[in-house]
Design an enzyme around this catalytic site. Structure first.
Site, short mmCIF file in Angstrom:
data_model
loop_
_atom_site.label_atom_id
_atom_site.label_comp_id
_atom_site.label_asym_id
_atom_site.label_seq_id
_atom_site.Cartn_x
_atom_site.Cartn_y
_atom_site.Cartn_z
CB SER A 137 -0.85 -0.01 1.28
OG SER A 137 -1.49 1.22 1.46
CE1 TYR A 150 -4.26 -1.94 5.75
CE2 TYR A 150 -3.18 0.10 5.10
CZ TYR A 150 -3.85 -1.06 4.76
OH TYR A 150 -4.10 -1.35 3.43
N1 LIG Z 1 -8.72 -0.64 -1.03
C1 LIG Z 1 -7.70 0.19 -0.89
O1 LIG Z 1 -7.86 1.42 -0.85
C2 LIG Z 1 -6.30 -0.35 -0.79
C3 LIG Z 1 -5.23 0.54 -0.95
C4 LIG Z 1 -3.93 0.06 -0.85
C5 LIG Z 1 -3.70 -1.27 -0.59
N2 LIG Z 1 -4.77 -2.11 -0.41
C6 LIG Z 1 -4.48 -3.52 -0.11
O2 LIG Z 1 -4.97 -4.30 -1.17
C7 LIG Z 1 -5.37 -5.58 -0.68
C8 LIG Z 1 -6.79 -5.88 -1.12
O3 LIG Z 1 -7.64 -4.88 -0.61
P1 LIG Z 1 -9.14 -4.73 -1.13
O4 LIG Z 1 -9.41 -3.28 -1.18
O5 LIG Z 1 -9.36 -5.59 -2.30
O6 LIG Z 1 -9.93 -5.33 0.12
P2 LIG Z 1 -11.36 -6.08 0.17
O7 LIG Z 1 -12.21 -5.65 -0.96
O8 LIG Z 1 -11.83 -5.93 1.55
O9 LIG Z 1 -10.95 -7.60 -0.10
C9 LIG Z 1 -10.09 -8.24 0.80
C10 LIG Z 1 -9.94 -9.68 0.40
O10 LIG Z 1 -9.03 -10.31 1.31
C11 LIG Z 1 -9.61 -11.52 1.76
N3 LIG Z 1 -9.12 -11.85 3.10
C12 LIG Z 1 -9.09 -11.07 4.18
N4 LIG Z 1 -8.59 -11.74 5.23
C13 LIG Z 1 -8.30 -12.99 4.76
C14 LIG Z 1 -7.77 -14.16 5.37
N5 LIG Z 1 -7.45 -14.19 6.68
N6 LIG Z 1 -7.60 -15.26 4.61
C15 LIG Z 1 -7.94 -15.24 3.29
N7 LIG Z 1 -8.45 -14.18 2.67
C16 LIG Z 1 -8.63 -13.06 3.41
C17 LIG Z 1 -11.12 -11.27 1.72
O11 LIG Z 1 -11.82 -12.48 1.55
P3 LIG Z 1 -12.63 -13.26 2.69
O12 LIG Z 1 -13.20 -12.23 3.61
O13 LIG Z 1 -13.62 -14.03 1.91
O14 LIG Z 1 -11.61 -14.14 3.34
C18 LIG Z 1 -11.24 -10.45 0.45
O15 LIG Z 1 -11.33 -11.29 -0.67
C19 LIG Z 1 -5.22 -5.52 0.83
O16 LIG Z 1 -3.99 -6.13 1.18
C20 LIG Z 1 -5.18 -4.04 1.12
O17 LIG Z 1 -4.46 -3.74 2.29
C21 LIG Z 1 -6.06 -1.69 -0.53
#
Ligand SMILES: NC(=O)c1ccc[n+]([C@@H]2O[C@H](COP(=O)([O-])OP(=O)(O)OC[C@H]3O[C@@H](n4cnc5c(N)ncnc54)[C@H](OP(=O)(O)O)[C@@H]3O)[C@@H](O)[C@H]2O)c1
Length: 230
Positions: A137, A150
Site C-alpha cells: 500500500s 496498519y
Molecule cells: N482498497 C484500498 O484502498 C487499498 C489501498 C492500498 C492497498 N490495499 C491492499 O490491497 C489488498 C486488497 O484490498 P481490497 O481493497 O481488495 O480489500 P477487500 O475488498 O476488503 O478484499 C479483501 C480480500 O481479502 C480476503 N481476506 C481477508 N482476510 C483474509 C484471510 N485471513 N484469509 C484469506 N483471505 C482473506 C477477503 O476475503 P474473505 O473475507 O472471503 O476471506 C477479500 O477477498 C489488501 O492487502 C489491502 O491492504 C487496498
C-alpha cells in the site's frame, strides 16, 4: 509472461482488488486459483474451467500448507502468486487499538502473506518463468496519522518483498511490490471507516496495471509500482 493457460494463485480473490484481478487474468487466458475464506460459487460457475475457488484462511499455517499442496497436485504447476488478501483497521490512536486487533491485522496483512509466499515459492522456482506480486500500500511507503498498526503491516510487506528480491535475484521468479493509494472497494466500509470510497481509484483499473506488469516478456521485470489518484 504470456498468461494463456498459466496457473495463477490470487489471495483475497472473493472481492475487491483480488476479484478484479482474477477477472482480468482470466480474460487473458489464465487459470486462477482463488484463495479466500468465503467463496463466490456463482462466479466460479460462470467462469468454469478458468476460476477455481479454494477456501483458505491465510493466517492459518496448516490450511495454507495443505491448500497449496492441493493446488500443486491438481494443476501440476504454479506459475504465479498474487498476495492481495488483507484487512483495514479503523483509524484511531494506538492506545485505543486492542491487542486482538493488532494480532488480527498483522496476521492477515503480513504473516499470512509470508506463509503463502513460503509455501508457493518452491513451486514457482520449478518454472522457467514465474511471478510473485505482493500488494502492500501507499501506507507501506509513507506514514499515515493514526494508522500505526496498519502501516506497520504494510511497511513489513515492503521489507519482506525488498529483501526476498535479493534472495530471488538468480532464480526464475520475478517479484514485484505494489503500492497503491485508496481504491474503491469495501475494505474501509467493512472496518467501520467512513471514507468516501467513491472518490478513490477503480479496482478494475488497478487490476489492469498489475496484469500489464506480469505480462512483460522474460527479460523485463517490473520490480515496484506506486499508484496515486491524479
Ligand atoms: N482498497 C484500498 O484502498 C487499498 C489501498 C492500498 C492497498 N490495499 C491492499 O490491497 C489488498 C486488497 O484490498 P481490497 O481493497 O481488495 O480489500 P477487500 O475488498 O476488503 O478484499 C479483501 C480480500 O481479502 C480476503 N481476506 C481477508 N482476510 C483474509 C484471510 N485471513 N484469509 C484469506 N483471505 C482473506 C477477503 O476475503 P474473505 O473475507 O472471503 O476471506 C477479500 O477477498 C489488501 O492487502 C489491502 O491492504 C487496498
Amino acid at each position: 509472461m504470456l498468461l494463456k493457460d498459466k496457473i495463477i494463485i490470487v489471495t483475497g480473490a472473493s472481492e475487491g482488488i483480488g476479484k478484479a484481478l482474477t477477472k482480468n487474468l482470466i480474460s487473458k487466458g489464465a487459470k486462477v486459483a482463488m484463495i479466500s475464506r468465503r467463496q463466490d460459487e456463482d462466479f466460479v460457475k460462470d467462469h468454469s474451467g478458468s476460476a477455481y475457488a479454494f477456501k483458505c484462511d491465510v493466517t492459518d499455517k496448516n490450511q495454507v500448507r495443505s491448500t497449496m499442496a492441493q493446488i500443486a497436485k491438481e494443476f501440476g504447476s504454479i506459475d504465479g502468486l498474487i498476495n492481495s488478501a488483507g484487512i483495514w483497521l479503523k483509524t484511531k490512536p494506538l492506545e485505543e487499538v486492542s491487542l486482538d486487533e493488532i494480532e488480527t491485522v498483522l496476521d492477515a496483512n503480513l504473516k499470512g502473506l509470508i506463509y503463502m509466499t513460503k509455501e508457493v515459492l518452491p513451486y514457482l522456482k520449478k518454472n522457467k518463468e514465474s511471478v510473485l506480486v505482493n500488494i502492500s500500500s501507499k501506507s507501506g511507503t509513507r506514514p499515515m496519522d493514526l494508522q500505526a498498526v496498519y502501516c506497520a503491516s504494510k511497511y513489513g510487506v515492503k521489507g519482506f518483498t525488498d529483501t526476498l528480491k535479493l534472495e530471488l535475484k538468480k532464480s526464475s521468479v520475478k517479484i514485484m511490490g505494489f503500492y497503491p493509494s485508496g481504491i474503491n472497494t469495501k475494505m474501509f466500509e467493512k472496518a467501520g471507516e467512513g471514507f468516501p470510497a467513491e472518490t478513490f481509484m477503480n479496482a478494475d483499473e488497478i487490476a489492469e496495471i498489475i496484469t500489464f506488469a506480469i505480462e512483460r516478456p522474460g527479460n523485463i521485470s517490473i520490480e515496484e509500482i506506486q499508484v496515486e489518484k491524479y
